[in-house]
Design an enzyme around this catalytic site. Structure first.
Site: not given
Ligand code: IMP
Ligand code: MG
Length: 178
Positions: A99-100, A103-104, A107-108, A131, A159, A165
């Site tokens: 994964e790139d 955040d929350s 997704t994962l 994060k 992005d 990107r």
């Molecule tokens: P999560 O489900 O909140 O963990 O979101 C993760 C997804 O949000 C990542 O795979 C990114 O696609 C997007 N994302 C989260 N933080 C950033 C950021 O700082 N820049 C760009 N995309 C982000």
């Molecule tokens: Mg992603």
């Protein structure tokens, strides 16, 4: 006012970090008898995966999933939608999700559950960026490139509105007064 991307992690820095991560990953998986499959989460992980897999010098397959996360406007639940699924059956395989950025964690977390239901032998997560202060749901992360503060980053596959990107480094936006 001008907006530009300030470098946080240079291309050379990222390269070194990925070499270290790949060594640890190889160490972990080198004695496996069953297939190892790297699963790149598109689009954000495409550059990371391309560099990482070329340093993982043990046999492995590569597959991709495209997912999109969206928030339910009424209730604050996050849902992951599979836009493109894996090509191959992952039963009895060792899966490494690449994964790139986390955040929350929604997704994962959901992706993990979806893959788990397909009876793989193991699942682990490798992310370039993390994060931790933003986490809302726990996800078991085995390898993290960099832990960062709560700030928006772009570059190296990541992005903002599908742009940036292509930057060879990872950076954040700064506003300059003329
Ligand atoms: P999560 O489900 O909140 O963990 O979101 C993760 C997804 O949000 C990542 O795979 C990114 O696609 C997007 N994302 C989260 N933080 C950033 C950021 O700082 N820049 C760009 N995309 C982000
Ligand atoms: Mg992603």
């Amino acid at each position: 006012m001008k907006q530009l991307v300030e470098v946080m992690f240079s291309a050379a820095n990222i390269k070194n970090r990925i070499n270290q991560m790949a060594k640890e990953i190889v160490e972990h998986y080198k004695l496996l008898k069953d297939d190892l499959v790297l699963i790149g989460i598109l689009k954000g992980s495409f550059i990371f995966l391309a560099d990482l897999c070329r340093k993982i010098n043990i046999p492995h397959k590569i597959d991709f999933m495209t997912v999109s996360s969206y928030e339910n406007g009424i209730i604050s639940t996050h849902n992951v939608k599979i836009i493109n699924d894996l090509r191959e059956d992952v039963r009895d395989k060792h899966l490494l999700i690449v994964e790139d950025i986390i955040d929350s964690g929604y997704t994962l977390k959901q992706l993990y559950n979806i893959l788990e239901s397909r009876a793989p032998k193991s699942i682990a997560i490798c992310t370039l960026l993390n994060k931790p202060s933003r986490r809302e749901v726990e996800v078991p992360v085995s390898w993290t490139g960099y832990s960062i503060q709560d700030e928006f980053v772009v570059g190296y596959g990541i992005d903002y509105a599908q742009q940036y990107r292509y930057l060879p480094y990872i950076g954040h936006f700064v506003i300059l007064d003329d």
